[in-house]
Design an enzyme around this catalytic site. Structure first.
Site, short mmCIF file in Angstrom:
data_model
loop_
_atom_site.label_atom_id
_atom_site.label_comp_id
_atom_site.label_asym_id
_atom_site.label_seq_id
_atom_site.Cartn_x
_atom_site.Cartn_y
_atom_site.Cartn_z
CG ASP A 8 0.81 4.54 5.86
OD1 ASP A 8 0.54 3.55 4.79
OD2 ASP A 8 2.41 5.35 4.65
CG ASP A 10 4.85 1.77 2.34
OD1 ASP A 10 5.96 0.26 2.01
OD2 ASP A 10 4.23 0.80 0.93
N GLY A 45 1.49 7.02 -0.26
CA GLY A 45 0.20 6.53 -0.16
C GLY A 45 -0.96 6.17 -1.06
NE ARG A 48 1.23 -3.10 -7.29
CZ ARG A 48 0.47 -4.39 -7.18
NH1 ARG A 48 0.78 -5.14 -8.02
NH2 ARG A 48 0.99 -4.77 -5.80
CB SER A 115 2.01 -2.20 0.35
OG SER A 115 2.62 -2.97 0.02
CE LYS A 116 -3.90 -4.70 -4.20
NZ LYS A 116 -5.17 -5.11 -5.69
CG ASN A 117 3.59 -6.21 -2.89
OD1 ASN A 117 3.78 -7.32 -3.05
ND2 ASN A 117 3.80 -5.04 -3.45
CG ASP A 169 4.23 8.11 4.73
OD1 ASP A 169 3.22 7.63 4.61
OD2 ASP A 169 5.19 8.88 4.33
#
Ligand code: BG6
Ligand code: MG
Length: 220
Positions: A8, A10, A45, A48, A115-117, A169
């Site tokens: 993962d 973030d 997790g 958006r 995440s798309k980022n 996480d």
């Protein structure tokens, strides 16, 4: 036998939870919404749009779907601006060492993030080169706790779920790993990731040595 590792992003590779928090907080303040670190924990997790729906429900706000998407885009603009400040100093302690060890020992490594980022964050860290495959928020439509993102990443590595260890996480992330038949390493407190196969308080403690010791039968 374990041949690959899926991470993962973030909260595992880097702690962007703070930047996500600040961006949601800015939006919430503009909207006059209640938003604090406790609610932010529930977004760990989570995608958006699912995140903004949680915030909306918490505030009992009535907002049409199209306007909700616009607000999520606004939050993302705040988030994207904050990513410019991320550098190679911002790996969580122990993470870069772990990625280096995995490469040295010839393991396959993938990202499995909601995440798309994700590509942008990896680029800011200078971490892109550690990954043989990238699964992110653009790769699958069903987000964690569905196992789809990890299955996607494993397929990209050419591996079966039982040949991969997932580092996560988030509670939903451990659920996703287990639903897909992956070996799950939880990073964080017992109440959040205690259902993982093995749990560590931090990435610093989740070394390759420790993971190999725990899954001893699965390493040649
Ligand atoms: C997850 C984060 O990795 O990605 C969530 O833990 C976040 O907090 C989600 O909402 C989606 O991220 P993004 O960058 O696509 O808005
Ligand atoms: Mg995470």
């Amino acid at each position: 036998m374990i041949k690959g590792f899926i991470f993962d992003l973030d909260g595992v590779i880097t702690d962007t939870a703070e930047q996500h928090f600040q961006a949601w907080k800015q939006l919430a303040d503009e909207m006059g919404w209640d938003f604090d670190r406790e609610i932010n924990e529930r977004l760990r997790g989570v995608s958006r749009m699912d995140s903004i729906n949680i915030i909306k429900a918490h505030n009992k706000a009535e907002i049409p779907e199209d306007q909700l998407a616009e607000l999520a885009t606004k939050k993302n603009e705040y988030y994207l601006a904050s990513l410019e400040e991320i550098t190679s100093e911002d790996y969580l302690p122990g993470t870069r060492e772990l990625l280096t060890h995995l490469k040295q020992e010839g393991f396959r490594v993938a990202l499995g993030s909601a995440s798309k980022n994700a590509a942008k964050v990896l680029q800011q860290l200078g971490a892109t080169g550690y990954f043989d495959a990238i699964g992110d928020g653009n790769s699958v439509s069903k987000s964690k706790p569905a196992p789809d993102i990890f299955i996607y990443a494993a397929e990209k590595l050419g591996l079966k779920p039982e040949e991969c260890v997932v580092y996560e996480d988030a509670e939903a992330g451990i659920d996703a790993a287990k639903a897909g038949g992956f070996h799950a390493v939880g990073i964080g407190p017992e109440e959040r990731v205690g259902h993982a196969d093995i749990r560590f308080d931090s990435m610093k403690k989740a070394t390759l040595f420790e993971v190999k010791s725990h899954f001893a039968d699965l390493f040649s």
